[in-house]
Design an enzyme around this catalytic site. Structure first.
Site, PDB file in Angstrom:
ATOM      1  CE  LYS A   1     -13.029  -3.531  -0.050  1.00  0.00           C
ATOM      2  NZ  LYS A   1     -11.856  -3.440   0.821  1.00  0.00           N
TER       3      LYS A   1
ATOM      4  CE  LYS B   1      -5.821  -8.084  -1.874  1.00  0.00           C
ATOM      5  NZ  LYS B   1      -6.582  -7.793  -0.645  1.00  0.00           N
TER       6      LYS B   1
ATOM      7  CE  LYS C   1      -4.443  -1.728   1.256  1.00  0.00           C
ATOM      8  NZ  LYS C   1      -5.647  -1.679   2.072  1.00  0.00           N
TER       9      LYS C   1
END
Ligand code: AQP
Length: 334
Positions: free
Chosen positions: A200, A197, A115
Site C-alpha cells: 500500500k 509484493k 523497509k
C-alpha cells in the site's frame, strides 16, 4: 481461549489506502472465522508509525480501515473491531516481549531489511522491534489462529518462538498461535514489478490496485500491468506478470487456475487484462458503496471503536496481570 471460544487475531496497518493484496491476503478471509472463534481485528496504528506518517492522514486512515473492515463484511456485533493504540496493554506487553526477543532474531527479519532500504533516513528502533510488538498483539488475546498473507509468516514464526521461550521460563502463560495463510491470495504482486509484493505504501500508483479505486482507475491500472512478449496466458516461471494476473482473477472468481487458463487460451493480452480489471472492479463495487455509507456516519464508527476497545481491554488486562506477576512486577493496591 476466552470464554468458550478459541481466539483469532489479525491486524492491518493504516499506513496507506488498502490494496487488493490486503483484501485477498487478509481481510477477505477474516469473516469466515466469526461464528466459530472470538475474533479480534485490529487497526494497528502503532505499527504504522514505524514509518513516518502525516498525523491527520493517519487519523483519517484509521477510521477508513475500520470502515473497510465493516464494508468487507465484518459485523461489529460478531467481531471485536478496535484500534491498537486504544488498548495500552499492547505497548506494555510489547516492551516486556522486547526483553525476551534476541537482537539476532530481529536482525534476520526480511521486512526490517526491506523497509530499512526503503526508509534509509528513518531506520528507527520501532521498525526494528516491530515483530515483538506484533507478538504482543497476538499473545495478549491468547490467540490460536492468525490469518495473514505469506509476507507475515516470518514474523508469526518469531511470535511463536517468543511465546515458547516465555512459557519455558515462566510456565504456561501464552497460547502458541498458528498462522492461517490462505492459498490463493497469499501473495499478490505489484502490477509494475511482479516479482515484488503489492504494497500500500508503494509510491508508484500504477503498481497498486486499491480496494477503493474507481472502476475506471482499476481497469486503467490493469491495462498498464507489466506482462511479457510471448502472448501465452499461462502460469510459468519467467511469466510473473501473467501468473499474478491469473492469480488475481482466480481469487475474485473462485475458479481454478486451470479453468482460468482454459478460459483465456488464445486471447490477446489486452483483452485478458481488461477482463481481469473488470472482474476485480465489479467484485469490489459493493465494498466501495458500503464504505461510502459508513464514512458518512463517523459517530457510528466511533461507537464501534469504543465498544471494541472496551472488549479488547478486558481480556488484555487478564493476560497482563498474569504476565506482570510472572516477570516479578509488584502490584499496586489502591
Ligand atoms: N501483496 C499482498 N498479498 C497478500 N497479502 C498481503 N498483505 C499485505 N500485502 C499483501 C497482508 O495484509 C495484511 C495487512 O498488512 P499490513 O498492513 O499489516 O502490512 P504489510 O504486510 O506491510 O502490508 P503492505 O500493504 O505492504 O503495507 P506497507 O506498504 O505499509 O508496508 C497482512 O496480513 C499482510 O500479510
Amino acid at each position: 481461549m476466552f470464554g468458550d471460544k478459541k481466539v483469532v487475531f489479525s491486524g492491518v496497518q493504516p499506513s496507506g489506502n488498502l490494496t487488493i493484496g490486503n483484501y485477498l491476503g487478509a481481510i477477505r478471509n477474516f469473516g469466515a472465522f466469526s461464528e466459530q472463534y472470538h475474533c479480534y481485528y485490529c487497526v494497528v496504528d502503532m505499527h504504522a508509525i514505524t514509518v513516518r506518517q502525516n498525523p491527520a492522514e493517519l487519523r483519517r486512515r484509521t477510521y477508513e480501515t475500520l470502515a473497510l473492515y465493516i464494508a468487507c463484511g465484518l459485523d461489529p456485533q460478531k467481531n471485536t473491531l478496535f484500534v491498537q493504540s486504544h488498548v495500552p496493554q499492547h505497548a506494555e506487553l510489547g516492551w516486556i516481549l522486547d526483553c525476551y526477543t534476541m537482537f539476532g532474531e530481529l536482525s534476520r527479519m526480511t521486512q526490517f531489511k526491506d523497509k530499512s532500504a526503503k526508509n534509509a533516513d528513518n531506520i528507527n528502533a520501532g521498525l526494528f522491534t516491530y515483530p515483538s510488538l506484533m507478538a504482543a498483539d497476538i499473545l495478549l488475546y491468547q490467540t490460536e489462529l492468525v490469518p495473514v498473507g505469506v509476507d507475515q509468516k516470518q514474523h508469526l514464526e518469531l511470535a511463536r518462538d517468543i511465546a515458547n521461550r516465555f512459557n519455558q521460563i515462566y510456565g504456561e502463560t501464552f497460547v502458541v498461535p498458528d498462522g492461517y495463510i490462505s492459498k490463493d491470495g497469499a501473495k499478490i504482486m505489484s502490477l509494475q514489478d511482479p516479482i515484488k509484493k503489492m504494497s500500500k505504501s508503494d509510491p508508484n500508483e500504477n503498481a497498486v490496485v486499491r480496494i477503493l479505486d474507481s472502476k475506471d482507475d482499476i481497469i486503467r491500472k490493469f491495462k498498464r500491468a507489466v506482462t511479457d512478449s510471448d502472448n501465452k496466458i499461462v502460469r510459468a516461471e519467467g511469466k510473473e506478470g501473467i501468473t499474478n494476473l491469473l492469480n488475481i482473477y482466480t481469487c475474485f472468481t473462485n475458479k481454478t487456475p486451470e479453468e482460468a487458463e482454459r478460459e483465456f487460451a488464445g486471447m490477446g493480452y489486452g483483452d485478458f487484462k481488461l477482463a481481469v480489471g473488470e472482474t476485480c472492479a465489479d467484485a469490489l463495487a459493493s465494498v466501495r458503496e458500503e464504505f461510502a455509507k459508513l464514512m458518512a456516519d463517523k459517530a457510528y464508527l466511533e461507537s464501534v471503536m469504543a465498544q471494541g476497545a472496551q472488549d479488547a481491554y478486558k481480556n488484555a488486562r487478564r493476560t497482563m496481570s498474569k504476565v506482570r506477576r510472572k516477570v516479578g512486577f509488584t502490584e499496586l493496591k489502591f
